[in-house]
Design a protein around this motif. Structure first.
Motif, PDB file in Angstrom:
ATOM      1  N   MET A  15       0.837  -1.195   0.000  1.00  0.00           N
ATOM      2  CA  MET A  15       0.000   0.000   0.000  1.00  0.00           C
ATOM      3  C   MET A  15       0.874   1.249   0.000  1.00  0.00           C
ATOM      4  SD  MET A  15      -3.097   0.619  -0.338  1.00  0.00           S
ATOM      5  CE  MET A  15      -3.476   2.284  -0.757  1.00  0.00           C
ATOM      6  N   ALA A  16       0.350   2.308  -0.565  1.00  0.00           N
ATOM      7  CA  ALA A  16       1.140   3.533  -0.676  1.00  0.00           C
ATOM      8  C   ALA A  16       1.431   4.104   0.705  1.00  0.00           C
ATOM      9  CB  ALA A  16       0.369   4.553  -1.511  1.00  0.00           C
ATOM     10  N   SER A  17       2.715   4.156   1.050  1.00  0.00           N
ATOM     11  CA  SER A  17       3.074   4.706   2.347  1.00  0.00           C
ATOM     12  C   SER A  17       3.733   6.062   2.134  1.00  0.00           C
ATOM     13  CB  SER A  17       4.043   3.770   3.060  1.00  0.00           C
ATOM     14  OG  SER A  17       5.134   3.503   2.213  1.00  0.00           O
ATOM     15  N   ILE A  18       3.951   6.799   3.223  1.00  0.00           N
ATOM     16  CA  ILE A  18       4.610   8.102   3.102  1.00  0.00           C
ATOM     17  C   ILE A  18       6.123   7.882   3.184  1.00  0.00           C
ATOM     18  CG2 ILE A  18       4.865  10.376   4.164  1.00  0.00           C
ATOM     19  CD1 ILE A  18       1.968  10.111   5.115  1.00  0.00           C
ATOM     20  N   THR A  19       6.832   8.356   2.165  1.00  0.00           N
ATOM     21  CA  THR A  19       8.277   8.157   2.132  1.00  0.00           C
ATOM     22  C   THR A  19       8.974   9.471   2.468  1.00  0.00           C
ATOM     23  OG1 THR A  19       8.173   8.609  -0.237  1.00  0.00           O
ATOM     24  CG2 THR A  19       8.244   6.304   0.435  1.00  0.00           C
ATOM     25  N   ALA A  20      10.216   9.342   2.938  1.00  0.00           N
ATOM     26  CA  ALA A  20      10.975  10.535   3.319  1.00  0.00           C
ATOM     27  C   ALA A  20      11.434  11.287   2.075  1.00  0.00           C
ATOM     28  CB  ALA A  20      12.177  10.129   4.163  1.00  0.00           C
ATOM     29  N   PHE A  21      11.222  12.608   2.081  1.00  0.00           N
ATOM     30  CA  PHE A  21      11.723  13.443   0.999  1.00  0.00           C
ATOM     31  C   PHE A  21      13.007  14.098   1.484  1.00  0.00           C
ATOM     32  CE2 PHE A  21      11.380  17.828  -1.015  1.00  0.00           C
ATOM     33  CZ  PHE A  21      12.090  17.444  -2.149  1.00  0.00           C
ATOM     34  N   PRO A  51      17.083   1.145   2.699  1.00  0.00           N
ATOM     35  CA  PRO A  51      15.620   1.219   2.612  1.00  0.00           C
ATOM     36  C   PRO A  51      14.943   0.132   3.443  1.00  0.00           C
ATOM     37  CG  PRO A  51      16.615   0.789   0.444  1.00  0.00           C
ATOM     38  CD  PRO A  51      17.726   0.973   1.402  1.00  0.00           C
ATOM     39  N   HIS A  52      13.810   0.494   4.038  1.00  0.00           N
ATOM     40  CA  HIS A  52      12.998  -0.516   4.722  1.00  0.00           C
ATOM     41  C   HIS A  52      12.529  -1.520   3.693  1.00  0.00           C
ATOM     42  CE1 HIS A  52      12.661   1.010   8.737  1.00  0.00           C
ATOM     43  NE2 HIS A  52      12.444   2.222   8.275  1.00  0.00           N
ATOM     44  N   PRO A  53      12.778  -2.818   3.908  1.00  0.00           N
ATOM     45  CA  PRO A  53      12.308  -3.797   2.931  1.00  0.00           C
ATOM     46  C   PRO A  53      10.795  -3.694   2.786  1.00  0.00           C
ATOM     47  CG  PRO A  53      13.686  -4.833   4.616  1.00  0.00           C
ATOM     48  CD  PRO A  53      13.437  -3.425   5.057  1.00  0.00           C
ATOM     49  N   ARG A  54      10.345  -3.789   1.551  1.00  0.00           N
ATOM     50  CA  ARG A  54       8.906  -3.717   1.289  1.00  0.00           C
ATOM     51  C   ARG A  54       8.324  -5.096   1.584  1.00  0.00           C
ATOM     52  NH1 ARG A  54       7.347  -1.905  -4.715  1.00  0.00           N
ATOM     53  NH2 ARG A  54       9.025  -3.324  -5.190  1.00  0.00           N
ATOM     54  N   ALA A  55       7.376  -5.131   2.474  1.00  0.00           N
ATOM     55  CA  ALA A  55       6.835  -6.435   2.872  1.00  0.00           C
ATOM     56  C   ALA A  55       5.743  -6.879   1.903  1.00  0.00           C
ATOM     57  CB  ALA A  55       6.273  -6.363   4.286  1.00  0.00           C
ATOM     58  N   GLY A  56       5.803  -8.119   1.529  1.00  0.00           N
ATOM     59  CA  GLY A  56       4.680  -8.745   0.841  1.00  0.00           C
ATOM     60  C   GLY A  56       4.449  -8.338  -0.591  1.00  0.00           C
ATOM     61  N   PHE A  57       5.451  -7.736  -1.259  1.00  0.00           N
ATOM     62  CA  PHE A  57       5.267  -7.437  -2.674  1.00  0.00           C
ATOM     63  C   PHE A  57       5.444  -8.742  -3.437  1.00  0.00           C
ATOM     64  CE2 PHE A  57       6.347  -5.792  -6.890  1.00  0.00           C
ATOM     65  CZ  PHE A  57       5.390  -4.802  -7.044  1.00  0.00           C
ATOM     66  N   GLU A 112      14.370  -8.303  -3.092  1.00  0.00           N
ATOM     67  CA  GLU A 112      13.584  -8.149  -4.319  1.00  0.00           C
ATOM     68  C   GLU A 112      14.463  -8.135  -5.564  1.00  0.00           C
ATOM     69  OE1 GLU A 112       9.635  -5.881  -2.638  1.00  0.00           O
ATOM     70  OE2 GLU A 112      11.048  -4.744  -3.848  1.00  0.00           O
ATOM     71  N   SER A 113      15.710  -7.628  -5.411  1.00  0.00           N
ATOM     72  CA  SER A 113      16.617  -7.616  -6.566  1.00  0.00           C
ATOM     73  C   SER A 113      16.895  -9.026  -7.068  1.00  0.00           C
ATOM     74  CB  SER A 113      17.953  -6.963  -6.199  1.00  0.00           C
ATOM     75  OG  SER A 113      17.778  -5.587  -6.004  1.00  0.00           O
ATOM     76  N   TRP A 114      16.897  -9.997  -6.192  1.00  0.00           N
ATOM     77  CA  TRP A 114      17.203 -11.382  -6.602  1.00  0.00           C
ATOM     78  C   TRP A 114      16.094 -11.965  -7.464  1.00  0.00           C
ATOM     79  CZ3 TRP A 114      22.077 -12.376  -6.431  1.00  0.00           C
ATOM     80  CH2 TRP A 114      22.866 -11.808  -5.431  1.00  0.00           C
ATOM     81  N   TRP A 115      14.906 -11.421  -7.409  1.00  0.00           N
ATOM     82  CA  TRP A 115      13.839 -11.802  -8.346  1.00  0.00           C
ATOM     83  C   TRP A 115      13.923 -10.954  -9.610  1.00  0.00           C
ATOM     84  CZ3 TRP A 115      11.172 -16.063  -7.323  1.00  0.00           C
ATOM     85  CH2 TRP A 115      10.992 -16.442  -5.981  1.00  0.00           C
TER      86      TRP A 115
END
Lengths: 146, 146
Positions: free
Chosen positions: A1-7, A76-82, B124-127
């Motif tokens: 889901m779209a989260s707020i990322t640091a700018f 980067p925080h790993p994206r969970a569940g993609f 994710e890069s490994w995929w």
């Protein structure tokens, strides 16, 4: 889901300037113009004569990405569940499209624009447009929403 | 240098250095974080303009650098510059850039960031990276000379 990322405008700008510097350095020293997609796609199985600089550039890329992470701890925080199947589909499209259009995000989007190549200006506009539409579809169509 | 390192070896070392600077810059600009990239592409969400800063920095440094490189008669470590030779805006350019954009907008990785993120063992890069290599191979197999 779209989260707020640091700018982080300063590191974004400085990081971008470093990649620009890398491209200029390689061109001045070796006469080769990079886009990472082009460097990778040029690894032809039937002609290994110019593999060494390509492999070394890609190795450098891994070392550079890793060094930044080790030195700063800014990972980067790993994206969970993609879903892996979407990573595979995206990878196939990026690889295929890179060879077909003879350039990637860094090839057309950095080197090509800097050379004011008409091909790259058009390619960058098309790829940005198609990427924005894709992201919009994936994130804002409720039926697909990842 | 002469006798100890061949020119091809020197080019490979230059490529390693340039690759490392490139990868470091990508990681610093958070291009290796797919959520940051998608937050830039997602103009209808919590928009993050970071990628525009990165591209702006990269293109301006490259543009300035190319200006000086054009004054070199030849690269330091080769006899000539290997400039891209295509100028026509054709169907493969447009279609390829569009497909590349779909892949980029779907997962948030271009070729450079996906490979640089291997440096901090990004799952994710490994995929993505093997699929990208496969996509490149498919296009090459379709058009071995094109």
């Amino acid at each position: 889901m779209a989260s707020i990322t640091a700018f982080t405008p300063l590191t974004a700008l400085l990081g971008g300037m470093l990649t620009g510097l890398a491209v200029v350095l390689l061109l001045s020293l070796t006469g080769r113009l990079v886009g990472v997609g082009g460097v990778t796609a040029g690894l032809k199985l039937d002609d290994t004569s110019d593999w060494s600089w390509r492999i070394m550039f890609l190795a450098g890329l891994v070392v550079g990405g890793g060094s930044y992470a080790v030195i700063t701890g800014d990972v980067p925080h790993p994206r969970a569940g993609f879903p892996p199947v979407l990573l595979i589909l995206a990878g196939l499209l990026v690889g295929y499209g890179t060879v077909m259009s003879r350039g990637c995000t860094s090839g057309h989007g950095v080197c090509g624009l800097a050379r004011r190549s008409a091909r790259s200006v058009v390619a960058t506009a098309v790829l940005l447009g198609s990427a924005m539409l894709t992201t919009f579809a994936v994130r804002h169509w409720p039926e697909v929403s990842l | 240098m002469r006798g100890f390192l061949s020119r091809a070896d020197a080019r490979a070392l230059a490529a390693l250095l340039a690759g490392a600077v490139f990868g470091f810059g990508l990681a610093m600009a958070h291009m290796t974080d797919p959520l940051t990239v998608l937050a830039f592409l997602d103009v209808a969400g919590h928009w993050n303009p970071g990628v525009a800063f990165m591209l702006g920095g990269a293109v301006s440094v490259a543009m300035l650098g190319f200006h000086f490189v054009r004054r070199q008669a030849q690269p330091c470590l080769d006899n000539r510059f290997h400039w891209p030779d295509r100028v026509r805006i054709d169907r493969p350019l447009l279609l390829g850039a569009a497909l590349l954009g779909v892949g980029w907008g779907l997962a948030g990785y271009g070729p450079g960031p996906a490979i640089a993120a291997l440096g901090f063992d990004n799952d994710e890069s490994w995929w993505f990276v093997p699929a990208m290599l496969a996509g490149m191979a498919v296009r090459r197999w379709q058009r071995p000379l094109g």
